[in-house]
Design a protein around this motif. Structure first.
Motif, PDB file in Angstrom:
ATOM      1  N   LEU A 294       0.892  -1.216  -0.012  1.00 56.40           N
ATOM      2  CA  LEU A 294      -0.102  -0.047  -0.121  1.00 56.40           C
ATOM      3  C   LEU A 294       0.867   1.305   0.049  1.00 56.40           C
ATOM      4  CD1 LEU A 294      -2.957  -0.930   2.519  1.00 56.40           C
ATOM      5  CD2 LEU A 294      -3.209  -0.861   0.236  1.00 56.40           C
ATOM      6  N   GLN A 295       2.036   1.201   0.623  1.00 60.27           N
ATOM      7  CA  GLN A 295       2.797   2.478   0.873  1.00 60.27           C
ATOM      8  C   GLN A 295       3.533   2.645  -0.328  1.00 60.27           C
ATOM      9  OE1 GLN A 295       4.370   3.477   5.076  1.00 60.27           O
ATOM     10  NE2 GLN A 295       3.542   1.280   5.338  1.00 60.27           N
ATOM     11  N   THR A 296       4.247   1.621  -0.800  1.00 62.85           N
ATOM     12  CA  THR A 296       5.369   1.600  -2.088  1.00 62.85           C
ATOM     13  C   THR A 296       4.571   1.830  -3.351  1.00 62.85           C
ATOM     14  OG1 THR A 296       5.530  -0.733  -2.088  1.00 62.85           O
ATOM     15  CG2 THR A 296       7.322   0.626  -0.743  1.00 62.85           C
ATOM     16  N   GLN A 297       3.389   1.255  -3.455  1.00 58.33           N
ATOM     17  CA  GLN A 297       3.012   0.969  -4.724  1.00 58.33           C
ATOM     18  C   GLN A 297       1.641   2.026  -4.942  1.00 58.33           C
ATOM     19  OE1 GLN A 297       4.694  -0.400  -7.235  1.00 58.33           O
ATOM     20  NE2 GLN A 297       5.941  -0.607  -5.486  1.00 58.33           N
ATOM     21  N   LEU A 298       0.674   2.060  -3.890  1.00 59.11           N
ATOM     22  CA  LEU A 298      -0.383   2.861  -3.782  1.00 59.11           C
ATOM     23  C   LEU A 298      -0.332   4.279  -3.356  1.00 59.11           C
ATOM     24  CD1 LEU A 298      -1.628   0.150  -4.922  1.00 59.11           C
ATOM     25  CD2 LEU A 298      -3.696   0.518  -3.443  1.00 59.11           C
ATOM     26  N   HIS A 299       0.965   4.360  -2.765  1.00 55.70           N
ATOM     27  CA  HIS A 299       1.413   5.582  -2.028  1.00 55.70           C
ATOM     28  C   HIS A 299       0.642   6.241  -0.908  1.00 55.70           C
ATOM     29  CE1 HIS A 299       4.000   5.740  -5.526  1.00 55.70           C
ATOM     30  NE2 HIS A 299       2.835   5.838  -6.441  1.00 55.70           N
ATOM     31  N   PRO A 439       5.541  -1.207 -33.176  1.00 56.81           N
ATOM     32  CA  PRO A 439       4.648  -0.061 -33.266  1.00 56.81           C
ATOM     33  C   PRO A 439       4.054   0.481 -32.065  1.00 56.81           C
ATOM     34  CG  PRO A 439       4.181  -1.667 -35.176  1.00 56.81           C
ATOM     35  CD  PRO A 439       5.073  -2.414 -34.153  1.00 56.81           C
ATOM     36  N   ALA A 440       3.859  -0.639 -31.157  1.00 60.44           N
ATOM     37  CA  ALA A 440       3.431  -0.204 -29.833  1.00 60.44           C
ATOM     38  C   ALA A 440       4.176   0.633 -29.218  1.00 60.44           C
ATOM     39  CB  ALA A 440       2.593  -1.333 -29.052  1.00 60.44           C
ATOM     40  N   THR A 441       5.515   0.019 -29.101  1.00 56.07           N
ATOM     41  CA  THR A 441       6.612   0.602 -28.580  1.00 56.07           C
ATOM     42  C   THR A 441       6.861   2.186 -29.004  1.00 56.07           C
ATOM     43  OG1 THR A 441       7.766  -1.481 -28.130  1.00 56.07           O
ATOM     44  CG2 THR A 441       9.069   0.353 -27.624  1.00 56.07           C
ATOM     45  N   GLN A 442       6.948   2.199 -30.251  1.00 57.06           N
ATOM     46  CA  GLN A 442       7.053   3.445 -30.879  1.00 57.06           C
ATOM     47  C   GLN A 442       5.675   4.549 -30.574  1.00 57.06           C
ATOM     48  OE1 GLN A 442       7.202   2.644 -35.240  1.00 57.06           O
ATOM     49  NE2 GLN A 442       9.361   1.747 -34.980  1.00 57.06           N
ATOM     50  N   HIS A 443       4.589   4.090 -30.363  1.00 56.68           N
ATOM     51  CA  HIS A 443       3.569   4.727 -30.036  1.00 56.68           C
ATOM     52  C   HIS A 443       3.742   5.325 -28.460  1.00 56.68           C
ATOM     53  CE1 HIS A 443      -0.559   6.259 -29.712  1.00 56.68           C
ATOM     54  NE2 HIS A 443      -0.546   5.587 -28.365  1.00 56.68           N
ATOM     55  N   ALA A 444       4.270   4.295 -27.773  1.00 58.34           N
ATOM     56  CA  ALA A 444       4.646   4.494 -26.459  1.00 58.34           C
ATOM     57  C   ALA A 444       5.689   5.822 -26.106  1.00 58.34           C
ATOM     58  CB  ALA A 444       4.982   3.392 -25.617  1.00 58.34           C
ATOM     59  N   ILE A 445       6.669   5.507 -27.151  1.00 52.88           N
ATOM     60  CA  ILE A 445       7.806   6.616 -27.059  1.00 52.88           C
ATOM     61  C   ILE A 445       7.200   7.957 -27.308  1.00 52.88           C
ATOM     62  CG2 ILE A 445       9.870   7.347 -28.310  1.00 52.88           C
ATOM     63  CD1 ILE A 445      10.734   4.298 -28.500  1.00 52.88           C
ATOM     64  N   VAL A 459       9.657   6.142 -17.888  1.00 52.51           N
ATOM     65  CA  VAL A 459       8.414   6.133 -17.776  1.00 52.51           C
ATOM     66  C   VAL A 459       8.005   4.718 -17.880  1.00 52.51           C
ATOM     67  CG1 VAL A 459       6.159   6.901 -18.240  1.00 52.51           C
ATOM     68  CG2 VAL A 459       7.783   8.554 -18.340  1.00 52.51           C
ATOM     69  N   MET A 460       8.262   4.111 -18.964  1.00 52.98           N
ATOM     70  CA  MET A 460       7.799   2.852 -19.275  1.00 52.98           C
ATOM     71  C   MET A 460       8.278   1.835 -18.196  1.00 52.98           C
ATOM     72  SD  MET A 460       7.893   2.474 -23.314  1.00 52.98           S
ATOM     73  CE  MET A 460       7.713   1.004 -23.589  1.00 52.98           C
ATOM     74  N   ASP A 461       9.571   2.109 -17.850  1.00 51.51           N
ATOM     75  CA  ASP A 461      10.177   1.092 -16.820  1.00 51.51           C
ATOM     76  C   ASP A 461       9.265   1.073 -15.441  1.00 51.51           C
ATOM     77  OD1 ASP A 461      12.488  -0.800 -15.974  1.00 51.51           O
ATOM     78  OD2 ASP A 461      12.832   0.746 -14.566  1.00 51.51           O
ATOM     79  N   GLN A 462       9.086   2.404 -14.993  1.00 49.37           N
ATOM     80  CA  GLN A 462       8.348   2.610 -13.950  1.00 49.37           C
ATOM     81  C   GLN A 462       6.865   1.840 -14.094  1.00 49.37           C
ATOM     82  OE1 GLN A 462       8.248   6.638 -13.548  1.00 49.37           O
ATOM     83  NE2 GLN A 462      10.085   7.084 -12.493  1.00 49.37           N
ATOM     84  N   LEU A 463       6.225   1.952 -15.173  1.00 46.71           N
ATOM     85  CA  LEU A 463       5.023   1.336 -15.405  1.00 46.71           C
ATOM     86  C   LEU A 463       5.242  -0.294 -15.125  1.00 46.71           C
ATOM     87  CD1 LEU A 463       3.610   3.450 -18.275  1.00 46.71           C
ATOM     88  CD2 LEU A 463       2.762   3.120 -15.917  1.00 46.71           C
ATOM     89  N   GLN A 465       7.692  -1.792 -13.780  1.00 40.58           N
ATOM     90  CA  GLN A 465       7.969  -2.138 -12.322  1.00 40.58           C
ATOM     91  C   GLN A 465       6.585  -2.167 -11.558  1.00 40.58           C
ATOM     92  OE1 GLN A 465      10.626  -3.497 -11.418  1.00 40.58           O
ATOM     93  NE2 GLN A 465      10.384  -3.354  -9.038  1.00 40.58           N
ATOM     94  N   GLY A 466       5.906  -1.290 -11.760  1.00 43.89           N
ATOM     95  CA  GLY A 466       4.649  -1.455 -10.938  1.00 43.89           C
ATOM     96  C   GLY A 466       3.732  -2.606 -11.111  1.00 43.89           C
ATOM     97  N   GLN A 467       3.751  -3.025 -12.539  1.00 42.23           N
ATOM     98  CA  GLN A 467       2.928  -3.971 -12.728  1.00 42.23           C
ATOM     99  C   GLN A 467       3.591  -5.536 -12.420  1.00 42.23           C
ATOM    100  OE1 GLN A 467      -0.066  -3.571 -14.411  1.00 42.23           O
ATOM    101  NE2 GLN A 467      -0.591  -5.747 -14.230  1.00 42.23           N
ATOM    102  N   ALA A 468       4.717  -5.496 -12.412  1.00 42.21           N
ATOM    103  CA  ALA A 468       5.786  -6.686 -11.944  1.00 42.21           C
ATOM    104  C   ALA A 468       5.316  -6.623 -10.342  1.00 42.21           C
ATOM    105  CB  ALA A 468       7.198  -6.383 -12.267  1.00 42.21           C
ATOM    106  N   LEU A 469       5.583  -5.652  -9.568  1.00 40.37           N
ATOM    107  CA  LEU A 469       5.266  -5.699  -8.380  1.00 40.37           C
ATOM    108  C   LEU A 469       3.819  -6.187  -8.024  1.00 40.37           C
ATOM    109  CD1 LEU A 469       7.373  -2.748  -6.933  1.00 40.37           C
ATOM    110  CD2 LEU A 469       7.674  -5.016  -6.388  1.00 40.37           C
ATOM    111  N   MET A 470       2.810  -5.740  -8.840  1.00 45.08           N
ATOM    112  CA  MET A 470       1.412  -6.203  -8.680  1.00 45.08           C
ATOM    113  C   MET A 470       1.247  -7.635  -8.550  1.00 45.08           C
ATOM    114  SD  MET A 470      -1.731  -4.940  -8.018  1.00 45.08           S
ATOM    115  CE  MET A 470      -2.067  -6.550  -7.213  1.00 45.08           C
TER     116      MET A 470
END
Length: 513
Positions: A294-299, A439-445, A459-463, A465-470
């Motif tokens: 709750l503290q690290t991922q949901l702040h 193409p999906a990665t290029q769109h994300a960039i 930004v993508m690495d943070q996303l 990482q959050g998904q991996a921890l979930m």
């Protein structure tokens, strides 16, 4: 010589004294946790060094717990309890006035050591002073303390530290401890106790201190030092393995062991202790991971994380009187199984959480889990003690509490390690298909980095990482769910009847076995 069954002049007052001291002691296992940053800042040390405030208490407490049986035989339950409670109050005072981290750690170690016998003796004394038909209620009351005190600890510790100063988390113990010891000393005056003079088992004591001490430090520091990648952890592991192997062999063959491992010859004690240890490890692991997530991922702040998890204590408080009164009419294995089904169900519910889960959903599952907790401790504690002879109850309670505490220590270390390790695996799996040519990665960039590859990658690495921890959190709660279901099979190794046979030394003095 036979003695009439002892009853204190005021059963309610005796119960208050015993439970107040035990609540204070169990509370202190967690009350300092949220105050560590403040303590570190005030005493001018790093956060890593301040962690020894927790470790020193845990190590000395773990060593002292299995010695309860030996100390009771030598000094008697009442005298040992009163002395331990007074020393706990003194150690708390000394912790509060400590001016350096080294001194504070030393007094926390003293506090943990003298706290060791308090919980097991409370269990034994409550059984001895209550009539047979009320012992379930006494154990249910103690079970409620076991649940509520660790939850209240961080909340109370945070409030005291924010509104007053950190020494007060220790000073509050002084009047409580003095009052509780005075009440117990007066109410238990004249209670018959059979004292012995067992010879000191120095080999058992030394190997216990070295083995458990090394193991506890290994568990507390393993995550920080990357486990067996650290030579310090490797050395601790070797010391713990050798010392505990010698300890087990010696205690099983010595005529007068300092820790009576022969208690495991009792079927219910063995099955109940395994159930208690593994069940508590699962409960403790959940209680650690959920606020962390709750503290690290949901702040969430520490206060809001505490409020989200606190509802777990509501139903145990409400249901304890009823569980204590009516549970002995049922097969306690069935009640424990019901508890494990609820604990498993709530674990699987948490496994369905997403990063968008709201506060109310987290709190509601915690509230429901309280139903499982309410039916867990009292039935399992009753099974643990049910086939022990009266003079074995203190030793058995001390040994079972020690293993339960050790289970919590393993859970604390392994929970963090499993969570982080699984997150690394999920992170690697999620990123292996990412390509700048996709193409999906290029769109994300374009979307995240406004054309900047470096910014998009961050930004993508943070996303990811959050998904991996979930995903790692989901894995862990699923694992807990299956653990709780597996304990149903373990608890059915026990056989009725499950009523404790009586209380401690007084029963022995009264002609018990």
């Amino acid at each position: 010589m036979n003695h009439p069954s002892f009853r204190p002049p005021n059963l309610t007052l005796a119960t208050i004294g015993l439970c107040l001291a035990t609540f204070m002691q169990v509370l202190d296992t967690t009350i300092a946790n949220v105050s560590l940053p403040t303590i570190a800042g005030n005493l001018g040390v790093s956060s890593d060094q301040s962690a020894w405030v927790i470790t020193s208490f845990a190590v000395s407490n773990a060593i002292a717990l299995p010695l309860t049986g030996f100390l009771v035989r030598r000094y008697g339950e009442t005298r040992l309890f009163v002395l331990a409670t007074l020393l706990f109050s003194l150690a708390s005072l000394l912790c509060g006035v400590a001016q350096s981290m080294g001194v504070l750690v030393g007094f926390r170690a003293l506090q943990g050591a003298v706290a060791g016998p308090m919980y097991p003796i409370t269990q034994s004394l409550l059984i001895s002073i209550y009539p047979a038909n009320k012992r379930g209620q006494a154990l249910a009351l103690l079970a409620m303390i076991t649940v509520v005190a660790p939850i209240a600890g961080p909340i109370l510790g945070g409030w005291i530290t924010d509104n007053y100063s950190w020494p007060w988390i220790f000073f509050i113990n002084v009047p409580i401890g003095i009052f509780a010891s005075w009440v117990v000393a007066n109410q238990m005056k004249g209670r018959p106790e059979k004292l012995e003079k067992p010879k000191m088992d120095y080999v058992g004591l030394i190997t216990l201190v070295i083995g458990v001490g090394a193991l506890q430090v290994l568990l507390d520091k393993g995550n920080d030092l990357d486990w067996f990648e650290s030579s310090f952890i490797v050395v601790l592991g070797i010391i713990a393995a050798v010392s505990l192997t010698v300890f087990l062999i010696w205690e099983m063959t010595d005529k007068d062991p300092i820790v009576n491992l022969r208690l495991f010859r009792h079927r219910n004690f063995a099955a109940g202790t395994v159930t208690l240890t593994l069940g508590y490890a699962g409960f403790f692991g959940m209680s650690l991971l959920l606020p962390l997530w709750l503290q690290t991922q949901l702040h969430y702040t520490s206060v809001w994380a505490g409020l989200a998890t606190a509802p777990i204590g509501v139903l145990p408080v409400v249901l304890t009187p009823f569980v204590g009164k009516y549970a002995p009419r049922f097969d306690l294995r069935v009640l424990a199984s019901f508890s494990f089904i609820v604990l498993a169900a709530t674990s699987f519910m948490r496994a369905a959480f997403t990063i968008d889960v709201d506060f109310a959903s987290v709190a509601l599952v915690q509230l429901l889990m309280g139903l499982g907790v309410a039916f867990y401790f009292m039935p399992v504690l009753s099974i643990v003690l049910s086939d022990l002879h009266p003079h074995e109850i203190s030793a058995g309670s001390g040994l079972a509490t020690f293993l339960r505490t050790l289970g919590g220590s393993f859970a604390a270390s392994l929970t963090t390690w499993i969570w982080q390790h699984r997150a690394i695996e999920h992170h690697a799996r999620l990123t292996e298909h990412i390509s700048v040519y996709d193409p999906a990665t290029q769109h994300a960039i374009t979307q995240f980095g406004q054309g900047s590859l470096a910014r998009a990658a961050t930004v993508m690495d943070q996303l990811v990482q959050g998904q991996a921890l979930m995903m790692s959190t989901i894995d862990y709660f699923n694992m807990l769910g299956w653990l709780f279901l597996g304990l149903i099979a373990v608890v059915f190794f026990a056989k009725p009847p499950f009523a404790p046979k009586g209380g401690g030394a007084s029963a022995a003095a009264a002609g018990g076995h």
